[in-house]
Design a protein around this motif. Structure first.
Motif, PDB file in Angstrom:
ATOM      1  N   THR A  77      38.712  16.315  31.987  1.00  0.00           N
ATOM      2  CA  THR A  77      38.073  17.446  31.329  1.00  0.00           C
ATOM      3  C   THR A  77      37.717  18.465  32.406  1.00  0.00           C
ATOM      4  O   THR A  77      37.125  18.105  33.426  1.00  0.00           O
ATOM      5  N   VAL A  78      38.107  19.706  32.171  1.00  0.00           N
ATOM      6  CA  VAL A  78      37.830  20.772  33.133  1.00  0.00           C
ATOM      7  C   VAL A  78      37.136  21.934  32.442  1.00  0.00           C
ATOM      8  O   VAL A  78      37.260  22.139  31.240  1.00  0.00           O
ATOM      9  N   SER A  79      36.392  22.669  33.243  1.00  0.00           N
ATOM     10  CA  SER A  79      35.843  23.939  32.812  1.00  0.00           C
ATOM     11  C   SER A  79      36.804  24.986  33.348  1.00  0.00           C
ATOM     12  O   SER A  79      37.117  24.987  34.535  1.00  0.00           O
ATOM     13  N   TYR A  80      37.304  25.841  32.464  1.00  0.00           N
ATOM     14  CA  TYR A  80      38.251  26.856  32.923  1.00  0.00           C
ATOM     15  C   TYR A  80      37.784  28.247  32.526  1.00  0.00           C
ATOM     16  O   TYR A  80      36.897  28.408  31.695  1.00  0.00           O
ATOM     17  N   ARG A  81      38.370  29.241  33.176  1.00  0.00           N
ATOM     18  CA  ARG A  81      38.025  30.642  32.948  1.00  0.00           C
ATOM     19  C   ARG A  81      39.241  31.363  32.399  1.00  0.00           C
ATOM     20  O   ARG A  81      40.364  30.908  32.578  1.00  0.00           O
ATOM     21  N   ASP A 121      51.014  23.504  42.034  1.00  0.00           N
ATOM     22  CA  ASP A 121      50.422  24.837  42.094  1.00  0.00           C
ATOM     23  C   ASP A 121      49.783  25.316  40.793  1.00  0.00           C
ATOM     24  O   ASP A 121      49.272  26.430  40.724  1.00  0.00           O
ATOM     25  N   HIS A 122      49.812  24.500  39.735  1.00  0.00           N
ATOM     26  CA  HIS A 122      49.183  24.902  38.479  1.00  0.00           C
ATOM     27  C   HIS A 122      48.887  23.678  37.616  1.00  0.00           C
ATOM     28  O   HIS A 122      49.328  22.569  37.934  1.00  0.00           O
ATOM     29  N   VAL A 123      48.146  23.894  36.546  1.00  0.00           N
ATOM     30  CA  VAL A 123      47.840  22.847  35.569  1.00  0.00           C
ATOM     31  C   VAL A 123      48.156  23.387  34.178  1.00  0.00           C
ATOM     32  O   VAL A 123      48.245  24.593  33.977  1.00  0.00           O
ATOM     33  N   VAL A 124      48.324  22.492  33.228  1.00  0.00           N
ATOM     34  CA  VAL A 124      48.479  22.867  31.825  1.00  0.00           C
ATOM     35  C   VAL A 124      47.300  22.239  31.087  1.00  0.00           C
ATOM     36  O   VAL A 124      47.038  21.042  31.201  1.00  0.00           O
ATOM     37  N   ILE A 125      46.590  23.094  30.363  1.00  0.00           N
ATOM     38  CA  ILE A 125      45.337  22.713  29.715  1.00  0.00           C
ATOM     39  C   ILE A 125      45.499  22.735  28.198  1.00  0.00           C
ATOM     40  O   ILE A 125      46.059  23.680  27.644  1.00  0.00           O
ATOM     41  N   ALA A 126      44.986  21.698  27.541  1.00  0.00           N
ATOM     42  CA  ALA A 126      44.861  21.700  26.080  1.00  0.00           C
ATOM     43  C   ALA A 126      43.553  22.421  25.798  1.00  0.00           C
ATOM     44  O   ALA A 126      42.476  21.903  26.076  1.00  0.00           O
ATOM     45  N   GLY A 127      43.650  23.620  25.273  1.00  0.00           N
ATOM     46  CA  GLY A 127      42.470  24.445  25.122  1.00  0.00           C
ATOM     47  C   GLY A 127      41.797  24.370  23.770  1.00  0.00           C
ATOM     48  O   GLY A 127      40.686  24.853  23.611  1.00  0.00           O
ATOM     49  N   ASP A 128      42.447  23.756  22.778  1.00  0.00           N
ATOM     50  CA  ASP A 128      41.869  23.709  21.435  1.00  0.00           C
ATOM     51  C   ASP A 128      42.181  22.357  20.821  1.00  0.00           C
ATOM     52  O   ASP A 128      43.330  22.070  20.482  1.00  0.00           O
ATOM     53  N   ALA A 129      41.160  21.527  20.677  1.00  0.00           N
ATOM     54  CA  ALA A 129      41.342  20.173  20.138  1.00  0.00           C
ATOM     55  C   ALA A 129      41.907  20.191  18.716  1.00  0.00           C
ATOM     56  O   ALA A 129      42.534  19.231  18.278  1.00  0.00           O
ATOM     57  N   ASN A 130      41.719  21.287  17.988  1.00  0.00           N
ATOM     58  CA  ASN A 130      42.207  21.387  16.611  1.00  0.00           C
ATOM     59  C   ASN A 130      43.618  21.954  16.523  1.00  0.00           C
ATOM     60  O   ASN A 130      44.178  22.015  15.434  1.00  0.00           O
ATOM     61  N   ASP A 131      44.174  22.386  17.654  1.00  0.00           N
ATOM     62  CA  ASP A 131      45.515  22.976  17.665  1.00  0.00           C
ATOM     63  C   ASP A 131      46.313  22.408  18.839  1.00  0.00           C
ATOM     64  O   ASP A 131      46.219  22.911  19.958  1.00  0.00           O
ATOM     65  N   SER A 176      39.093  24.623  41.380  1.00  0.00           N
ATOM     66  CA  SER A 176      37.962  23.887  40.804  1.00  0.00           C
ATOM     67  C   SER A 176      37.674  24.264  39.352  1.00  0.00           C
ATOM     68  O   SER A 176      37.344  23.391  38.541  1.00  0.00           O
ATOM     69  N   ARG A 177      37.780  25.527  39.025  1.00  0.00           N
ATOM     70  CA  ARG A 177      37.691  25.992  37.634  1.00  0.00           C
ATOM     71  C   ARG A 177      38.957  26.806  37.384  1.00  0.00           C
ATOM     72  O   ARG A 177      39.005  27.988  37.701  1.00  0.00           O
ATOM     73  N   PRO A 178      39.984  26.174  36.830  1.00  0.00           N
ATOM     74  CA  PRO A 178      41.266  26.872  36.645  1.00  0.00           C
ATOM     75  C   PRO A 178      41.104  28.226  35.961  1.00  0.00           C
ATOM     76  O   PRO A 178      40.228  28.399  35.105  1.00  0.00           O
ATOM     77  N   LEU A 179      41.956  29.152  36.363  1.00  0.00           N
ATOM     78  CA  LEU A 179      41.968  30.497  35.788  1.00  0.00           C
ATOM     79  C   LEU A 179      43.211  30.653  34.922  1.00  0.00           C
ATOM     80  O   LEU A 179      44.317  30.395  35.370  1.00  0.00           O
ATOM     81  N   VAL A 180      42.995  31.038  33.661  1.00  0.00           N
ATOM     82  CA  VAL A 180      44.076  31.234  32.692  1.00  0.00           C
ATOM     83  C   VAL A 180      44.179  32.718  32.409  1.00  0.00           C
ATOM     84  O   VAL A 180      43.162  33.392  32.185  1.00  0.00           O
ATOM     85  N   GLU A 181      45.382  33.248  32.413  1.00  0.00           N
ATOM     86  CA  GLU A 181      45.597  34.662  32.085  1.00  0.00           C
ATOM     87  C   GLU A 181      45.331  34.873  30.594  1.00  0.00           C
ATOM     88  O   GLU A 181      45.733  34.054  29.758  1.00  0.00           O
ATOM     89  N   TYR A 182      44.673  35.964  30.263  1.00  0.00           N
ATOM     90  CA  TYR A 182      44.343  36.290  28.874  1.00  0.00           C
ATOM     91  C   TYR A 182      45.567  36.242  27.972  1.00  0.00           C
ATOM     92  O   TYR A 182      45.494  35.822  26.818  1.00  0.00           O
ATOM     93  N   SER A 183      46.721  36.641  28.485  1.00  0.00           N
ATOM     94  CA  SER A 183      47.958  36.658  27.690  1.00  0.00           C
ATOM     95  C   SER A 183      48.379  35.249  27.254  1.00  0.00           C
ATOM     96  O   SER A 183      49.124  35.099  26.297  1.00  0.00           O
ATOM     97  N   GLU A 184      47.895  34.208  27.925  1.00  0.00           N
ATOM     98  CA  GLU A 184      48.202  32.813  27.558  1.00  0.00           C
ATOM     99  C   GLU A 184      47.440  32.394  26.310  1.00  0.00           C
ATOM    100  O   GLU A 184      47.854  31.496  25.599  1.00  0.00           O
ATOM    101  N   VAL A 185      46.287  33.019  26.105  1.00  0.00           N
ATOM    102  CA  VAL A 185      45.395  32.638  25.015  1.00  0.00           C
ATOM    103  C   VAL A 185      45.812  33.409  23.824  1.00  0.00           C
ATOM    104  O   VAL A 185      45.911  33.373  22.808  1.00  0.00           O
TER     105      VAL A 185
END
Length: 81
Positions: A27-31, A51-61, A72-81
């Protein structure tokens, strides 16, 4: 997330903030950049790469998968969301 609930209430999540020890299932905290900058998000690591991680950002999707930086706190580009 500390201090956001009642006095003495602990955060319900246990995060891994050590990118060197990241593993699938952590479990990670990401930005997120852009208009969501500054908000903390919680996700589970699905993939860990050099050089990167793949995060499951929505348990319902299960289709919601975000590529983030490996820090330490991965950064996700807004366009990914």
């Amino acid at each position: 997330m500390q201090g956001m609930g009642d006095t003495g209430e602990a955060c319900p999540f246990e995060f891994n903030f050590d990118p060197a020890s990241f593993k699938v299932g952590d479990t990670v905290s990401y930005r997120v950049t852009g208009s969501l900058d500054g908000f903390p998000f919680v996700g589970t690591l699905l993939e860990v790469h050099e050089d990167h991680v793949v995060i499951a950002g929505d348990a319902n999707d299960p289709e919601a998968r975000y590529k983030g930086t490996r820090e330490s706190r991965p950064l996700v580009e807004y366009s990914e969301v």
